[in-house]
Scaffold this motif. Structure first.
Motif, PDB file in Angstrom:
ATOM      1  N   UNK A   1       0.671  -1.198  -0.408  1.00  0.00           N
ATOM      2  CA  UNK A   1      -0.047   0.240  -0.103  1.00  0.00           C
ATOM      3  C   UNK A   1       0.976   1.110   0.076  1.00  0.00           C
ATOM      4  N   UNK A   2       1.653   1.735   0.549  1.00  0.00           N
ATOM      5  CA  UNK A   2       2.404   2.044   0.557  1.00  0.00           C
ATOM      6  C   UNK A   2       3.158   2.953  -0.819  1.00  0.00           C
ATOM      7  N   UNK A   3       4.003   1.352  -1.590  1.00  0.00           N
ATOM      8  CA  UNK A   3       4.142   1.762  -2.806  1.00  0.00           C
ATOM      9  C   UNK A   3       3.517   2.237  -3.402  1.00  0.00           C
ATOM     10  N   UNK A   4       1.834   1.665  -3.676  1.00  0.00           N
ATOM     11  CA  UNK A   4       0.637   2.626  -4.465  1.00  0.00           C
ATOM     12  C   UNK A   4       0.566   3.753  -4.138  1.00  0.00           C
ATOM     13  N   UNK A   5       0.712   4.119  -2.427  1.00  0.00           N
ATOM     14  CA  UNK A   5       0.065   5.468  -2.260  1.00  0.00           C
ATOM     15  C   UNK A   5       1.815   6.905  -2.948  1.00  0.00           C
ATOM     16  N   UNK A   6       2.977   6.279  -2.725  1.00  0.00           N
ATOM     17  CA  UNK A   6       4.053   7.021  -2.783  1.00  0.00           C
ATOM     18  C   UNK A   6       4.183   6.748  -4.788  1.00  0.00           C
ATOM     19  N   UNK A   7       4.650   5.867  -5.004  1.00  0.00           N
ATOM     20  CA  UNK A   7       4.612   5.451  -6.521  1.00  0.00           C
ATOM     21  C   UNK A   7       3.599   6.176  -7.900  1.00  0.00           C
ATOM     22  N   UNK A   8       2.195   6.021  -7.298  1.00  0.00           N
ATOM     23  CA  UNK A   8       1.734   6.131  -8.257  1.00  0.00           C
ATOM     24  C   UNK A   8       0.835   7.218  -7.785  1.00  0.00           C
ATOM     25  N   UNK A   9       0.619   8.013  -7.026  1.00  0.00           N
ATOM     26  CA  UNK A   9       0.104   9.388  -7.076  1.00  0.00           C
ATOM     27  C   UNK A   9       1.485  10.393  -7.158  1.00  0.00           C
ATOM     28  N   UNK A  10       2.877   9.912  -7.712  1.00  0.00           N
ATOM     29  CA  UNK A  10       3.556  10.718  -8.348  1.00  0.00           C
ATOM     30  C   UNK A  10       3.267  10.794  -9.694  1.00  0.00           C
ATOM     31  N   UNK A  11       3.061   9.542 -10.352  1.00  0.00           N
ATOM     32  CA  UNK A  11       3.039   9.001 -11.514  1.00  0.00           C
ATOM     33  C   UNK A  11       1.916  10.124 -11.804  1.00  0.00           C
ATOM     34  N   UNK A  12       0.841   9.975 -11.349  1.00  0.00           N
ATOM     35  CA  UNK A  12      -0.692  10.771 -11.800  1.00  0.00           C
ATOM     36  C   UNK A  12      -0.188  12.182 -11.588  1.00  0.00           C
ATOM     37  N   UNK A  13       0.298  12.678 -10.587  1.00  0.00           N
ATOM     38  CA  UNK A  13       1.178  14.804 -11.444  1.00  0.00           C
ATOM     39  C   UNK A  13       2.273  14.558 -12.316  1.00  0.00           C
TER      40      UNK A  13
ATOM     41  N   UNK B   1       7.640  17.499  -8.383  1.00  0.00           N
ATOM     42  CA  UNK B   1       6.321  15.929  -7.584  1.00  0.00           C
ATOM     43  C   UNK B   1       6.544  15.832  -6.731  1.00  0.00           C
ATOM     44  N   UNK B   2       8.421  15.109  -6.492  1.00  0.00           N
ATOM     45  CA  UNK B   2       8.701  14.729  -5.251  1.00  0.00           C
ATOM     46  C   UNK B   2       8.276  16.214  -4.133  1.00  0.00           C
TER      47      UNK B   2
ATOM     48  N   UNK C   1      -1.471  13.964   3.749  1.00  0.00           N
ATOM     49  CA  UNK C   1      -1.385  14.242   4.896  1.00  0.00           C
ATOM     50  C   UNK C   1      -1.962  13.416   5.515  1.00  0.00           C
ATOM     51  N   UNK C   2      -3.296  12.550   5.480  1.00  0.00           N
ATOM     52  CA  UNK C   2      -3.609  11.021   5.766  1.00  0.00           C
ATOM     53  C   UNK C   2      -3.198  10.545   6.666  1.00  0.00           C
ATOM     54  N   UNK C   3      -2.812  10.220   4.196  1.00  0.00           N
ATOM     55  CA  UNK C   3      -2.043   8.764   4.079  1.00  0.00           C
ATOM     56  C   UNK C   3      -1.220   8.775   5.110  1.00  0.00           C
ATOM     57  N   UNK C   4      -0.114   9.760   5.459  1.00  0.00           N
ATOM     58  CA  UNK C   4       0.689  10.064   6.461  1.00  0.00           C
ATOM     59  C   UNK C   4       0.556   9.886   7.255  1.00  0.00           C
TER      60      UNK C   4
ATOM     61  N   UNK D   1      -6.239   3.090  -7.301  1.00  0.00           N
ATOM     62  CA  UNK D   1      -6.380   3.628  -5.724  1.00  0.00           C
ATOM     63  C   UNK D   1      -7.571   2.625  -4.569  1.00  0.00           C
ATOM     64  N   UNK D   2      -8.366   2.224  -5.323  1.00  0.00           N
ATOM     65  CA  UNK D   2      -9.662   1.737  -5.082  1.00  0.00           C
ATOM     66  C   UNK D   2      -9.422   0.205  -4.205  1.00  0.00           C
ATOM     67  N   UNK D   3      -7.670   0.061  -5.091  1.00  0.00           N
ATOM     68  CA  UNK D   3      -6.858  -1.352  -4.879  1.00  0.00           C
ATOM     69  C   UNK D   3      -6.184  -1.143  -3.817  1.00  0.00           C
ATOM     70  N   UNK D   4      -5.762   0.138  -3.123  1.00  0.00           N
ATOM     71  CA  UNK D   4      -4.589   0.148  -2.295  1.00  0.00           C
ATOM     72  C   UNK D   4      -5.977   0.255  -0.775  1.00  0.00           C
TER      73      UNK D   4
END
Length: 532
Positions: free
Chosen positions: A280-292, A303-304, A367-370, A458-461
């Motif tokens: 899940x952490x990989x999903x939140x960090x990597x794919x949010x950056x890819x989306x941006x 994006x970082x 922030x909420x995910x963190x 994200x639904x998968x996460x």
């Protein structure tokens, strides 16, 4: 061990964790100057190996590190891991080609695998059995991780832009030497360790399994198709080595990952939640950056900066974990709250992400995910350490890191495959990398198809963290004497439980002394003799 030595030991461990986290963040931010200097023509294709070589070596050593901690003692293994990491850092700084740098990163990874896991074993020994569940040292995990995540890329960019990239690796040397000196002088760990035979064949099988799994998740669907011979061979190798490893653990007299640990409910569930957390952490960090970068057109360096709210959430929870623990929050409470919070954050990302979503809303969701991740990062390790048998503390601690590594690899592969397949099915044609070259209506259609695929990821996460919350609810509730309290009653109760002769029904009373009295002699009967 004196109280001063104990405090110095905790400080050494925190500096070691910072060293490990900063190295990962700094190197990832400085790959372009490295390639430009060593191999400007073909170095771009070798950039993934800078990360993969380190990850492969680190994951391969984790099971062996745990067993060595239980047999040789954590201080020797801790010192050896730091020495190997410093040797690899020196070789990385002196590399003259990409091949040399990749080989040096593998050496660095051999030591890096112990910087996080063995350090947590040392912290557990510094606490001692009477402080079980107290959370000292573990509550700082979120604080340290958040700070390193926030300043790591900035330090990497600063060194790459205003100094030579080799200082990214050379900067580890003075810090590591200070840690080695302080550990040699002040780190006096209690307890005696009995030398036992080490299951090196089992460690080799675990290394082969983790390496094959990491390679197939890294190459599958990218470099090789999932049905290609190379991917099939790697999958078969991973399955075969896993089966052989499990068989070996049932036969070895001293297994590197004893299957008896899985009989403890807290350990079994802690391993499972940590593996889910890794994906899940990989999903939140990597794919949010890819989306941006893909959907919003933000540069990679900008994006970082969106990871800063995630780091702030981790840091805030690290600061609040101590006071909340003093008010009665147990590891189970933190685990349930963290999984639910992270699932809510993923659900918000899935429902609000779009081509024109407010970037401040994205920052708030990160922030909420963190805040959710911060409740899980250190508490799961404490939960497993408090539940595992004392003589298997090293194996249990490195085991939870091992499962997190496997979760990272599987999460990256599964989510990446889902994203690519959905985009290929609903996009304008081609893969995601071709989206930037599209124009007009084709580009708009491609962005919408990519955003829809990202929502599904994200639904998968969210579903994964929901499963983790269900597993967390199965953790046993702490008994009254295991709950922390602001008055220190919890510590006195733990000390009482650790005392010899304690039982839940009360202290065992010694049997009353019996007076030693000499038994009275029985009168002897005289035999009457007949005269004949």
């Amino acid at each position: 061990m004196t109280e001063t030595q104990r405090k110095v030991g905790f400080l050494v461990c925190l500096v070691t964790i910072v060293l490990a986290l900063l190295d990962l963040q700094i190197v990832s931010a400085a790959t372009v100057p490295i390639v430009r200097d060593l191999d400007p023509d073909h170095g771009i294709d070798k950039i993934p190996w800078l990360v993969s070589a380190y990850a492969l070596a680190s994951a391969a050593m984790l099971p062996l590190y745990g067993k060595l901690c239980d047999t040789l003692g954590p201080k020797r293994v801790f010192t050896g891991a730091i020495a190997a990491f410093l040797l690899g850092s020196a070789l990385c700084g002196a590399a003259q080609s990409m091949a040399q740098l990749i080989a040096a990163r593998a050496v660095q990874g051999l030591g890096g695998g112990g910087l996080m896991s063995v350090t947590m074993v040392v912290i557990a020994h510094l606490k001692g059995p009477e402080e079980k569940g107290a959370g000292k040292g573990g509550n700082a995990g979120g604080l340290v991780a958040g700070g390193a995540m926030a300043i790591g890329p900035w330090i990497g960019g600063l060194l790459a832009d205003h100094a030579n990239w080799r200082w990214i690796f050379y900067v580890n040397l003075p810090i590591g030497l200070v840690v080695l000196t302080a550990s040699a002088l002040a780190l006096k760990l209690p307890g005696e360790h009995v030398r036992r035979p080490v299951d090196y064949p089992g460690a080799l099988l675990a290394a082969a399994f983790s390496s094959a799994l990491l390679l197939v998740t890294d190459w599958g669907g990218n470099r090789y198709a999932w049905t290609s011979p190379a991917a099939v061979v790697l999958i078969v190798t991973a399955v075969a080595t896993l089966a052989l490893f499990l068989w070996r653990q049932t036969r070895a007299p001293e297994p590197v990952l004893p299957l008896s640990l899985f009989r403890v409910r807290e350990v079994r569930l802690g391993f499972a939640v940590q593996a889910i957390l890794g994906g899940a952490m990989m999903c939140a960090i990597y794919y949010v950056l890819v989306y941006l970068q893909v959907a919003r057109g933000i540069s990679s360096s900008s994006a970082g900066l969106y990871l800063v709210p995630l780091a702030v959430g981790l840091t805030a929870v690290g600061l609040l974990a101590g006071p909340l623990g003093a008010r009665g929050w147990s590891a189970r409470t933190f685990t349930v709250s963290g999984t639910v919070t992270t699932a809510v954050a993923f659900a918000l990302l899935a429902t609000t992400t779009g081509p024109h979503t407010s970037l401040w809303l994205v920052r708030g969701e990160l922030l909420l995910a963190g805040a959710g991740f911060g409740q899980l990062v250190g508490q799961l390790i404490l939960l497993v350490q408090d539940s595992a048998p004392r003589h298997q503390l090293g194996v249990a601690t490195t085991g939870i890191r091992f499962f997190q590594t496997l979760g990272n690899a599987l999460g990256t592969a599964v989510f990446g495959t889902v994203l690519a397949r959905l985009y290929a099915a609903h996009g304008p044609g081609g893969d995601i990398s071709a989206l930037a070259r599209l124009t007009g209506a084709a580009h708009a259609d491609g962005v919408h198809a990519f955003v829809d695929a990202t929502r599904f990821v994200f639904w998968g996460g969210a579903a994964l963290m929901g499963l983790a919350a269900v597993l967390a609810l199965r953790l046993p509730r702490p008994r009254p004497w295991e709950r922390a309290g602001p008055s220190g009653v919890c510590d006195r109760l733990r000390a009482t439980r650790a005392a010899p002769g304690w039982s839940p029904r009360g202290p065992r009373a010694a049997p009353p002394a019996r007076a030693r009295t000499r038994p009275a002699r029985r009168p002897r009967r005289r035999r009457r003799h007949r005269c004949g």
